[in-house]
Design a protein around this motif. Structure first.
Motif, PDB file in Angstrom:
ATOM      1  N   ILE A   1     -20.316   7.449   9.600  1.00  0.00           N
ATOM      2  CA  ILE A   1     -19.573   6.106   9.162  1.00  0.00           C
ATOM      3  C   ILE A   1     -20.068   5.903   7.962  1.00  0.00           C
ATOM      4  O   ILE A   1     -19.265   5.360   6.826  1.00  0.00           O
ATOM      5  CB  ILE A   1     -20.038   5.309  10.290  1.00  0.00           C
ATOM      6  N   CYS A   2     -21.385   6.047   7.517  1.00  0.00           N
ATOM      7  CA  CYS A   2     -21.935   5.926   6.369  1.00  0.00           C
ATOM      8  C   CYS A   2     -21.226   6.821   5.128  1.00  0.00           C
ATOM      9  O   CYS A   2     -20.964   6.330   4.182  1.00  0.00           O
ATOM     10  CB  CYS A   2     -23.514   6.130   6.327  1.00  0.00           C
ATOM     11  N   LEU A   3     -21.214   7.954   5.559  1.00  0.00           N
ATOM     12  CA  LEU A   3     -20.318   8.863   4.591  1.00  0.00           C
ATOM     13  C   LEU A   3     -18.923   8.253   4.246  1.00  0.00           C
ATOM     14  O   LEU A   3     -18.265   8.530   3.175  1.00  0.00           O
ATOM     15  CB  LEU A   3     -20.280  10.358   5.236  1.00  0.00           C
ATOM     16  N   ARG A   4     -18.165   8.012   5.437  1.00  0.00           N
ATOM     17  CA  ARG A   4     -16.928   7.749   5.257  1.00  0.00           C
ATOM     18  C   ARG A   4     -16.663   6.269   4.471  1.00  0.00           C
ATOM     19  O   ARG A   4     -15.876   6.007   3.729  1.00  0.00           O
ATOM     20  CB  ARG A   4     -16.168   7.301   6.802  1.00  0.00           C
ATOM     21  N   ILE A   5     -17.778   5.297   4.553  1.00  0.00           N
ATOM     22  CA  ILE A   5     -17.745   4.025   3.876  1.00  0.00           C
ATOM     23  C   ILE A   5     -17.689   4.431   2.325  1.00  0.00           C
ATOM     24  O   ILE A   5     -17.228   3.813   1.485  1.00  0.00           O
ATOM     25  CB  ILE A   5     -18.928   3.239   4.416  1.00  0.00           C
ATOM     26  N   HIS A   6     -18.628   5.406   2.083  1.00  0.00           N
ATOM     27  CA  HIS A   6     -18.756   5.980   0.536  1.00  0.00           C
ATOM     28  C   HIS A   6     -17.375   6.469   0.200  1.00  0.00           C
ATOM     29  O   HIS A   6     -17.110   5.712  -0.779  1.00  0.00           O
ATOM     30  CB  HIS A   6     -19.906   6.933   0.534  1.00  0.00           C
ATOM     31  N   ASP A   7     -16.596   7.138   0.863  1.00  0.00           N
ATOM     32  CA  ASP A   7     -15.392   7.563   0.687  1.00  0.00           C
ATOM     33  C   ASP A   7     -14.223   6.503   0.467  1.00  0.00           C
ATOM     34  O   ASP A   7     -13.454   6.614  -0.361  1.00  0.00           O
ATOM     35  CB  ASP A   7     -14.974   8.764   1.507  1.00  0.00           C
ATOM     36  N   LEU A   8     -14.408   5.492   1.465  1.00  0.00           N
ATOM     37  CA  LEU A   8     -13.560   4.535   1.249  1.00  0.00           C
ATOM     38  C   LEU A   8     -13.780   3.954  -0.176  1.00  0.00           C
ATOM     39  O   LEU A   8     -12.570   3.432  -0.722  1.00  0.00           O
ATOM     40  CB  LEU A   8     -13.834   3.844   2.412  1.00  0.00           C
ATOM     41  N   ASP A   9     -15.156   3.616  -0.519  1.00  0.00           N
ATOM     42  CA  ASP A   9     -15.372   2.787  -1.711  1.00  0.00           C
ATOM     43  C   ASP A   9     -14.857   3.612  -2.876  1.00  0.00           C
ATOM     44  O   ASP A   9     -14.002   3.119  -3.858  1.00  0.00           O
ATOM     45  CB  ASP A   9     -16.869   2.782  -1.775  1.00  0.00           C
ATOM     46  N   TRP A  10     -14.961   4.895  -2.917  1.00  0.00           N
ATOM     47  CA  TRP A  10     -14.144   5.831  -4.036  1.00  0.00           C
ATOM     48  C   TRP A  10     -12.664   5.712  -4.102  1.00  0.00           C
ATOM     49  O   TRP A  10     -12.170   5.861  -5.078  1.00  0.00           O
ATOM     50  CB  TRP A  10     -14.763   7.144  -3.760  1.00  0.00           C
ATOM     51  N   LEU A  11     -12.257   5.638  -2.724  1.00  0.00           N
ATOM     52  CA  LEU A  11     -10.794   5.369  -2.885  1.00  0.00           C
ATOM     53  C   LEU A  11     -10.268   4.114  -3.350  1.00  0.00           C
ATOM     54  O   LEU A  11      -9.097   4.327  -4.141  1.00  0.00           O
ATOM     55  CB  LEU A  11     -10.152   5.200  -1.318  1.00  0.00           C
TER      56      LEU A  11
ATOM     57  N   MET B   1       0.832  -1.186  -0.108  1.00  0.00           N
ATOM     58  CA  MET B   1      -0.048  -0.079   0.119  1.00  0.00           C
ATOM     59  C   MET B   1       0.914   1.291   0.007  1.00  0.00           C
ATOM     60  O   MET B   1       1.686   1.312   0.927  1.00  0.00           O
ATOM     61  CB  MET B   1      -0.897   0.032   1.233  1.00  0.00           C
ATOM     62  N   PRO B   2       0.621   2.304  -0.930  1.00  0.00           N
ATOM     63  CA  PRO B   2       1.212   3.390  -0.973  1.00  0.00           C
ATOM     64  C   PRO B   2       1.094   4.266   0.417  1.00  0.00           C
ATOM     65  O   PRO B   2      -0.112   4.145   0.886  1.00  0.00           O
ATOM     66  CB  PRO B   2       0.861   4.139  -2.149  1.00  0.00           C
ATOM     67  N   ALA B   3       2.051   5.137   0.603  1.00  0.00           N
ATOM     68  CA  ALA B   3       2.003   5.683   1.882  1.00  0.00           C
ATOM     69  C   ALA B   3       0.904   6.842   2.126  1.00  0.00           C
ATOM     70  O   ALA B   3       0.166   7.185   2.898  1.00  0.00           O
ATOM     71  CB  ALA B   3       3.321   6.579   2.205  1.00  0.00           C
ATOM     72  N   ASP B   4       0.472   7.456   0.616  1.00  0.00           N
ATOM     73  CA  ASP B   4      -0.598   8.367   0.759  1.00  0.00           C
ATOM     74  C   ASP B   4      -1.937   7.679   0.671  1.00  0.00           C
ATOM     75  O   ASP B   4      -2.932   8.218   1.495  1.00  0.00           O
ATOM     76  CB  ASP B   4      -0.305   9.308  -0.640  1.00  0.00           C
ATOM     77  N   ILE B   5      -1.990   6.476   0.313  1.00  0.00           N
ATOM     78  CA  ILE B   5      -3.221   5.588   0.496  1.00  0.00           C
ATOM     79  C   ILE B   5      -3.317   5.197   1.853  1.00  0.00           C
ATOM     80  O   ILE B   5      -4.744   5.563   2.254  1.00  0.00           O
ATOM     81  CB  ILE B   5      -3.272   4.438  -0.458  1.00  0.00           C
ATOM     82  N   ARG B   6      -2.563   4.912   2.413  1.00  0.00           N
ATOM     83  CA  ARG B   6      -2.414   4.352   3.890  1.00  0.00           C
ATOM     84  C   ARG B   6      -3.028   5.724   4.628  1.00  0.00           C
ATOM     85  O   ARG B   6      -3.873   5.749   5.717  1.00  0.00           O
ATOM     86  CB  ARG B   6      -1.171   3.903   4.327  1.00  0.00           C
ATOM     87  N   ARG B   7      -2.396   6.838   4.499  1.00  0.00           N
ATOM     88  CA  ARG B   7      -2.738   8.037   5.394  1.00  0.00           C
ATOM     89  C   ARG B   7      -4.168   8.404   5.144  1.00  0.00           C
ATOM     90  O   ARG B   7      -4.877   8.844   6.160  1.00  0.00           O
ATOM     91  CB  ARG B   7      -1.944   9.286   4.999  1.00  0.00           C
ATOM     92  N   ARG B   8      -4.723   8.094   4.087  1.00  0.00           N
ATOM     93  CA  ARG B   8      -5.987   8.561   3.514  1.00  0.00           C
ATOM     94  C   ARG B   8      -7.084   7.595   4.247  1.00  0.00           C
ATOM     95  O   ARG B   8      -8.255   7.855   4.811  1.00  0.00           O
ATOM     96  CB  ARG B   8      -6.335   8.477   2.010  1.00  0.00           C
ATOM     97  N   LEU B   9      -6.696   6.245   4.480  1.00  0.00           N
ATOM     98  CA  LEU B   9      -7.389   5.032   4.800  1.00  0.00           C
ATOM     99  C   LEU B   9      -7.330   5.521   6.330  1.00  0.00           C
ATOM    100  O   LEU B   9      -8.489   5.596   7.027  1.00  0.00           O
ATOM    101  CB  LEU B   9      -6.719   4.057   4.690  1.00  0.00           C
ATOM    102  N   ASP B  10      -6.294   5.907   7.144  1.00  0.00           N
ATOM    103  CA  ASP B  10      -6.345   6.047   8.306  1.00  0.00           C
ATOM    104  C   ASP B  10      -7.277   7.162   8.832  1.00  0.00           C
ATOM    105  O   ASP B  10      -8.031   7.180   9.620  1.00  0.00           O
ATOM    106  CB  ASP B  10      -5.058   6.562   8.821  1.00  0.00           C
ATOM    107  N   GLY B  11      -7.110   8.175   7.766  1.00  0.00           N
ATOM    108  CA  GLY B  11      -7.968   9.528   8.344  1.00  0.00           C
ATOM    109  C   GLY B  11      -9.586   9.127   8.285  1.00  0.00           C
ATOM    110  O   GLY B  11     -10.214   9.559   8.980  1.00  0.00           O
TER     111      GLY B  11
ATOM    112  N   VAL C   1      -9.963  -3.028   4.919  1.00  0.00           N
ATOM    113  CA  VAL C   1     -10.124  -2.490   6.127  1.00  0.00           C
ATOM    114  C   VAL C   1     -10.465  -3.531   7.462  1.00  0.00           C
ATOM    115  O   VAL C   1      -9.891  -3.188   8.449  1.00  0.00           O
ATOM    116  CB  VAL C   1     -11.399  -1.779   6.159  1.00  0.00           C
ATOM    117  N   ALA C   2     -10.913  -4.768   6.867  1.00  0.00           N
ATOM    118  CA  ALA C   2     -11.184  -5.575   8.119  1.00  0.00           C
ATOM    119  C   ALA C   2      -9.894  -6.164   8.920  1.00  0.00           C
ATOM    120  O   ALA C   2      -9.685  -6.471   9.891  1.00  0.00           O
ATOM    121  CB  ALA C   2     -12.025  -6.788   7.589  1.00  0.00           C
ATOM    122  N   GLN C   3      -8.891  -6.432   7.777  1.00  0.00           N
ATOM    123  CA  GLN C   3      -7.420  -6.694   8.187  1.00  0.00           C
ATOM    124  C   GLN C   3      -6.651  -5.579   8.708  1.00  0.00           C
ATOM    125  O   GLN C   3      -6.048  -5.751   9.863  1.00  0.00           O
ATOM    126  CB  GLN C   3      -6.920  -7.406   7.031  1.00  0.00           C
ATOM    127  N   LEU C   4      -6.826  -4.423   8.485  1.00  0.00           N
ATOM    128  CA  LEU C   4      -6.063  -3.130   8.913  1.00  0.00           C
ATOM    129  C   LEU C   4      -6.449  -2.703  10.443  1.00  0.00           C
ATOM    130  O   LEU C   4      -5.943  -2.191  11.150  1.00  0.00           O
ATOM    131  CB  LEU C   4      -5.694  -2.372   7.873  1.00  0.00           C
TER     132      LEU C   4
END
Length: 292
Positions: free
Chosen positions: A233-243, A176-186, A280-283
Motif C-alpha cells: 500500500i505504501c509503495l502504491r501510494i508513492h506511485d499514485l503520487d507520481w502519477l 480523466m483520460p482512459a489511460d490514467i483511469r486504467r493506471r489508477l485502477d491497477g 482516490v477518495a471519491q472514486l
C-alpha cells in the motif's frame, strides 16, 4: 532566471565545471531546469554546462520553473516564508544556522490573495517579478496555485476548502483520460497474487542480507501477509503520487501528451498530493487506505 538558478547550485569541485545536486530536492530541481532550458546536460549526480547553450524549441512549463526558483531560493536562505505577523516560525533560526533571537529583516512581500507574508533577498526579487509571482511588493493572483504546490507551513493554508479546488477535483474525475483511469485502477488493486509475490521477494531479500552479514546481525520484523500488504500500500501510494506529479497540473487538469513532455519532475508537490487524495477518495470509497 537561468543565471539565478546556475549561480545558486553547488559545484562539484573547485573548478566549478559541474553542478552537484547533492541529492537535495531543490538542487535536483535546479539541475533538471538547466537541462530542460538547454543550458546543461545531465550527469550522474547533477548537470554539466553545455559549451553552446541554447533555449530549446519547446520550453518547460512556467509553473514548474516557478516552483524550482522558489524551492532553490528557500533552500539557499534567500526566501523566508513568515507567520501572519511577519515573524519567523519557531525553529526558523536553527534551520538556517543562525543564533536564536537574531533580528531578521521584516517581510518585503505582503499578504495578498490569501497568501502569507515573506522576505526575499535583493537578488531574488528581480527573478520573481518577471516570472509574474510578485508585483508592487505583494503576491500576484497567478502566484497562488504555484505557492499551493509549496504550501508553506507558516501560512496554514486550507487548500481543499477553496471552491476552485472542488472545481478542479470535479474536472479531474469527470475528464480523466482512459489511460490514467486504467493506471489508477491497477494501483489501488492489490490481489492475493501480489501479496504472495511480495512475500517471496521480501523473504528472499532477508535471506540475502543474513547470508551476507550473518543471521545475528540482521533482525527483521516477522513477515506476514498483512505486513506485506501494508508495505505494498505504501509503495502504491508513492506511485499514485507520481502519477499526479507527472500528469496533472493546476489549472490545466490532466496534461496532453505534449504538455507531459514539458512537465518537469516536481515531487513533494503538495497540491498534486492533495488532489490525488481527493480523487482516490471519491472514486474508490471502499479503499480509503489509498487516500491517505
Amino acid at each position: 532566471m537561468i543565471r539565478f538558478i546556475a549561480g545558486n547550485l553547488p559545484v562539484l569541485d573547485r573548478k566549478g565545471e559541474e553542478w552537484d545536486h547533492m541529492f537535495t530536492t531543490a538542487f535536483q530541481f535546479g539541475c533538471e531546469a538547466l537541462v530542460a532550458l538547454g543550458q546543461a546536460e545531465e550527469t550522474g549526480r547533477g548537470a554539466r554546462p553545455l559549451p553552446h547553450p541554447r533555449l530549446p524549441g519547446i520550453l518547460p512549463r512556467w509553473d514548474d520553473i516557478c516552483v524550482t526558483v522558489l524551492s532553490l531560493a528557500h533552500q539557499c536562505g534567500l526566501l523566508s516564508y513568515r507567520l501572519p505577523d511577519g515573524r519567523e516560525s519557531p525553529g526558523g533560526a536553527e534551520w538556517w544556522g543562525r543564533r536564536a533571537g537574531e533580528t531578521m529583516p521584516p517581510p518585503n512581500i505582503k499578504t495578498e490573495h490569501w497568501l502569507g507574508p515573506a522576505w526575499a533577498a535583493p537578488q531574488v526579487l528581480p527573478v520573481l517579478r518577471p516570472l509574474g509571482l510578485i508585483e508592487s511588493g505583494q503576491w500576484t493572483v497567478t502566484a497562488k496555485p504555484v505557492l499551493w504546490r509549496k504550501e508553506p507551513q507558516e501560512w496554514d493554508l486550507d487548500i481543499a476548502a477553496d471552491s476552485r479546488f472542488q472545481l478542479a477535483l470535479d474536472r479531474a474525475v469527470n475528464e480523466m483520460p482512459a489511460d490514467i483511469r486504467r493506471r489508477l485502477d491497477g494501483l489501488v488493486t492489490i490481489t492475493e497474487a501480489d501479496v504472495t509475490k511480495g512475500l517471496i521477494r521480501r523473504e528472499a531479500h532477508q535471506q540475502g542480507l543474513r547470508a551476507e552479514h550473518g543471521v545475528s546481525r540482521v533482525i527483521g520484523l516477522p513477515l506476514t501477509r498483512d505486513s506485506v500488504r501494508q508495505g505494498l500500500i505504501c509503495l502504491r501510494i508513492h506511485d499514485l503520487d507520481w502519477l499526479f506529479f507527472s500528469n496533472w497540473r493546476w489549472p490545466d487538469g490532466w496534461l496532453s501528451p505534449l504538455e507531459r513532455k514539458r512537465a518537469m519532475e516536481i515531487w513533494h508537490d503538495s497540491l498534486a498530493i492533495r488532489m490525488r487524495r481527493a480523487v482516490v477518495a471519491q472514486l474508490y470509497t471502499d479503499r480509503p487506505e489509498f487516500a491517505g
